[in-house]
Design an enzyme around this catalytic site. Structure first.
Site, PDB file in Angstrom:
ATOM      1  N   GLY A   8     -15.943   1.527   4.315  1.00  0.00           N
ATOM      2  CA  GLY A   8     -15.086   1.468   3.244  1.00  0.00           C
ATOM      3  C   GLY A   8     -13.797   0.587   3.625  1.00  0.00           C
ATOM      4  O   GLY A   8     -13.706  -0.230   4.641  1.00  0.00           O
ATOM      5  N   ALA A  51     -22.980   1.707  -8.717  1.00  0.00           N
ATOM      6  CA  ALA A  51     -23.329   2.497  -9.385  1.00  0.00           C
ATOM      7  C   ALA A  51     -22.699   2.583 -10.640  1.00  0.00           C
ATOM      8  O   ALA A  51     -21.375   2.635 -10.814  1.00  0.00           O
ATOM      9  CB  ALA A  51     -23.336   4.002  -8.636  1.00  0.00           C
ATOM     10  N   GLY A  61       7.312  -3.456  -0.134  1.00  0.00           N
ATOM     11  CA  GLY A  61       6.953  -2.171   0.038  1.00  0.00           C
ATOM     12  C   GLY A  61       6.815  -1.573   1.535  1.00  0.00           C
ATOM     13  O   GLY A  61       6.258  -2.200   2.368  1.00  0.00           O
ATOM     14  N   HIS A  89       5.517  18.169  32.409  1.00  0.00           N
ATOM     15  CA  HIS A  89       6.532  17.138  32.732  1.00  0.00           C
ATOM     16  C   HIS A  89       6.072  16.029  33.570  1.00  0.00           C
ATOM     17  O   HIS A  89       5.224  16.330  34.628  1.00  0.00           O
ATOM     18  CB  HIS A  89       7.781  17.846  33.399  1.00  0.00           C
ATOM     19  N   CYS A 127     -10.949   1.789   4.953  1.00  0.00           N
ATOM     20  CA  CYS A 127     -10.393   2.264   6.168  1.00  0.00           C
ATOM     21  C   CYS A 127     -11.093   1.609   7.378  1.00  0.00           C
ATOM     22  O   CYS A 127     -10.237   0.759   7.931  1.00  0.00           O
ATOM     23  CB  CYS A 127     -10.800   3.737   6.482  1.00  0.00           C
ATOM     24  N   GLY A 141       1.655   0.456  -3.592  1.00  0.00           N
ATOM     25  CA  GLY A 141       1.183   1.257  -4.357  1.00  0.00           C
ATOM     26  C   GLY A 141      -0.327   0.918  -4.563  1.00  0.00           C
ATOM     27  O   GLY A 141      -0.718  -0.176  -4.238  1.00  0.00           O
TER      28      GLY A 141
END
Lengths: 477, 477
Positions: A38, A113, A190, A456, A40, A282
């Site tokens: 996708g 689809a 943006g 630390h 991403c 957006g």
């Protein structure tokens, strides 16, 4: 074709849902019209992270002398190599997703689809990049019957409703990834996570960057201290920032793009210029052509698919996960919603995704990472909410590694000291935040978080100190 | 002089104890014979971290082309600048400690303390670097009476009982920090955290490094997978590693130091050479001249001061914290023991430091970080202990940032899936570990850790995946 579970979209929502469903013994068909992974993996999180890494290397090369490393001669960015590396990263991870789906015996179909009914999809063949064998490439449109269907189609950048926004050099993230040379200058519209990340990428690679935000601050949805700190970082690296201004026009002037910024309070106009305008303002739902009506799947006024806490839509056989639902447009939310959806289908008892436990990261350097309530949100419910801050200037690790900016801010309820929100600007803040997300999940208190022993020197000590600060007993500030 | 609480040693144990005691309203006198901040700040954690940062920058400059950044011309290390930057970091943090102590109204005395009795110290003036006004510099030896005395004198490198170890180019960490030029080559003895860190520092800056360990593996006290992974990293950066061999002699040959390594199994000898030999093998207590007997403070057979879980020694008025007790020689343990000790004195109810919740980090790049039980330790108690591994090769973030090595390993009990140990080799593993330490503190389970939402793409996703793997339901491997 027939299947038990059909999933539309192979992004981080769809492919993870498919893997989990297969694990739980379901027969799964995954329909993808473009790329496995996708937005991403192909055009979002992953390629920008790959470019941010290049930007960080460029930044370290430029700063090397501060650390005692002398680079004789200039450094330059080989943009073609940057793009090639980015693509190699994407291709390798995409190959990984393909392997996982194959091993899970998920059927992948390259196709677009649309709903015919609540249990039926029409799938049109497309040349999607699914890397599958012939069996998954359709010769012609076919119907796919399924007991359940998950809509995981995601979202797309929203267009800017401004004159001149149709100029070919007004681009979105996809356009930025398509660039074959480094722009001389950009106006980025943006200042959310995406706009901030692109600002730093291009500024560090050598572009002149102007960042514009309609709302009053950088990262306007984050805690105010976080936005202010990140603005300081970006400005320090040469990004020019304009907040609280509307973009009212874009026009080509002297072969540059001139962007008109209008202050809504006094109507005063400012003009800024760039070779390109990158719009990162957006997103909208990707439901075009899905024919959701045929299945009786309701959407809200903005077109997002309505889903309940188990991701069920108004159609009993149809679920929706990820960006298309309009809830927190984040890859990890899509994945978790996918897991919740299929576990519920399988009769398990998953916890729904809780909005107040969703981490969000802006992957700049330093990163800005947040989970839970901001100080302002907490004070609305509990005016005496406890707040502790620790600046990284006081952290031994930060000083040793040359980090000048950053802070940790912890917000807790005034009664029990229960952690309500944690906000971090720091190198690897996204990793530091994991502890805070667990603290929220386990409903931990300031006391519990403060008494944990932290190594630390690490930056994570700052989380403990911020908790102590919230109780008025900080040790190192 | 008289005081309520006298603390001997201003390292991370002593100065933190002083700050917490002052916060709790005690009158505190802190006696220091060398530097505020102790070994950690002046000759340990902090200066090595500053050098590791330079080493990382040098490494990135050398690897820049992999990321599309072309450095025209050679890069070189300006060792004088490296040392100057390191000292600037130390000085800045030391100034910070001084400011905190001043604000806490802690009296700092430059001096060397020895016990006269259980409530009385003799303090000899020394020219310690405490940056205080005249008031704290003694003109002559003075006695200091105190209701309670905390011994926080720390530890020192152990000498190597080997012929030739007295050669002036056989050095310890202090000697390594005193170098004014980059050594051409070093043999580093001891592959614990300190030896591994120095190996990477010098290898990345351009020295030829040989790392030698008596026990069978690198990081011999860590989980086996962790040591093996770090050995792979160091070897990949050009460090020559010899494990399972004893150092039996050091001799100068052809103006180099030749170190004889003897295999205890077959007696076979190997010779390795370096300009310097850096000994990083073991430490001993710093109690010389303290005259502990005068107060009735018992030590164990190795000279470490015996202390109970609230840091009380055999003398009712004397406590001991940090390295001098021989318990986990780590700065953060010293600090926490200091807090526990003074909170208990103040009548609060602190939890004692639990050894199985102490995080430990080797600050190489990638870092190696561990908390809790190793797989082997867990299997001793619970042969069916659940173990999950996730290699960073399968992490999107790791691939995007060009990380090839690393893993997360989670160990849990077989009955409830309670987290017993977490072991990480990864960039920023020390930060990633914070979540695991909290998980142990809150007695979290694999289920709880697996269902937490982690930001994508982050390395912390690997922790969740390792938990899923331990339950046989990993999604991304």
């Amino acid at each position: 074709m027939k299947t038990e579970l059909a999933i539309i979209g192979a992004g981080p929502g769809g492919y993870v849902a498919a893997l989990r469903a297969a694990q739980l013994g379901m027969q799964v068909t995954l329909v993808e019209s473009a790329h496995l992974g996708g937005v991403c993996l192909n055009r979002g999180c992953i390629p920008t992270k790959a470019m941010l890494e290049t930007a960080a290397v460029a930044h370290y090369v430029h700063r090397a002398r501060d650390f005692g490393v002398v680079v004789e001669g200039p450094a330059r960015v080989d943009y073609e190599a940057v793009v090639a590396r980015r693509q190699a990263v994407v291709d390798r991870l995409k190959g990984g997703v393909r392997g996982l789906l194959r091993r899970g015996k998920v059927q992948i179909v390259a196709g677009r689809a649309s709903f015919v009914g609540p249990h039926e999809l029409m799938v049109e063949p497309v040349a999607a990049d699914i890397g599958a064998g012939k069996s998954a490439l359709l010769q012609a449109a076919e119907t796919l019957e399924a007991e359940r269907i998950i809509v995981a189609t995601g979202s797309k950048p929203a267009a800017l409703p401004v004159p001149g926004a149709d100029h070919p050099r007004v681009i979105d993230s996809d356009g930025a990834l398509a660039l074959t040379a480094l722009p001389k200058s950009l106006v980025i519209i943006g200042a959310g996570p995406v706009g901030c990340e692109w600002s730093q990428i291009f500024a560090r690679l050598g572009s002149s960057v102007t960042l514009v935000e309609m709302l009053p601050s950088v990262l306007p949805r984050s805690d105010g201290d976080v936005g202010a700190e990140l603005a300081k970082v970006l400005a320090g690296e040469g990004v020019t920032i304009h907040t609280g201004v509307l973009v009212t026009a874009i026009a080509e002037v002297d072969s540059e793009l001139e962007v008109t910024l209008t202050n809504p309070k006094d109507g005063l106009e400012t003009k800024v210029r760039g070779e390109y305008v990158l719009v990162a303002a957006g997103r909208g739902p990707l439901t075009e052509g899905l024919n959701l009506e045929a299945a009786g799947v309701a959407t809200d006024a903005h077109g997002w698919v309505t889903a309940d806490e188990f991701q069920r839509t108004s159609a009993p056989s149809v679920l929706a996960i990820g960006d298309v639902t309009g809830q927190a447009l984040l890859a990890h939310v899509a994945s978790h919603q996918g897991i919740v959806a299929v576990e519920k289908l399988a009769g398990l008892s998953p916890d729904p995704v809780r909005e107040d436990r969703i981490p969000a990261v802006t992957y700049t350097d330093p990163e800005a990472a947040s989970v839970g309530l901001t100080e302002a949100q907490a004070r609305e419910k509990d005016p005496n909410a406890l707040v502790g801050r620790f600046p990284l200037l006081a952290s031994g690790r930060a000083v040793a590694q040359g980090t000048e900016n950053g802070l940790v801010k912890v917000v807790a309820d005034s009664r029990y000291g229960r952690i309500l929100g944690v906000h971090i600007v720091a190198p690897h803040a996204g990793e530091l935040l994991a502890e805070a997300v667990l603290a929220l999940e386990l409903e931990a208190t300031l006391d519990e978080l403060a008494k944990v022993i932290r190594s630390h020197p690490t930056l994570s000590e700052a989380v403990g100190e911020a908790c102590l600060a919230a109780q008025g007993r900080a040790l190192h500030i």
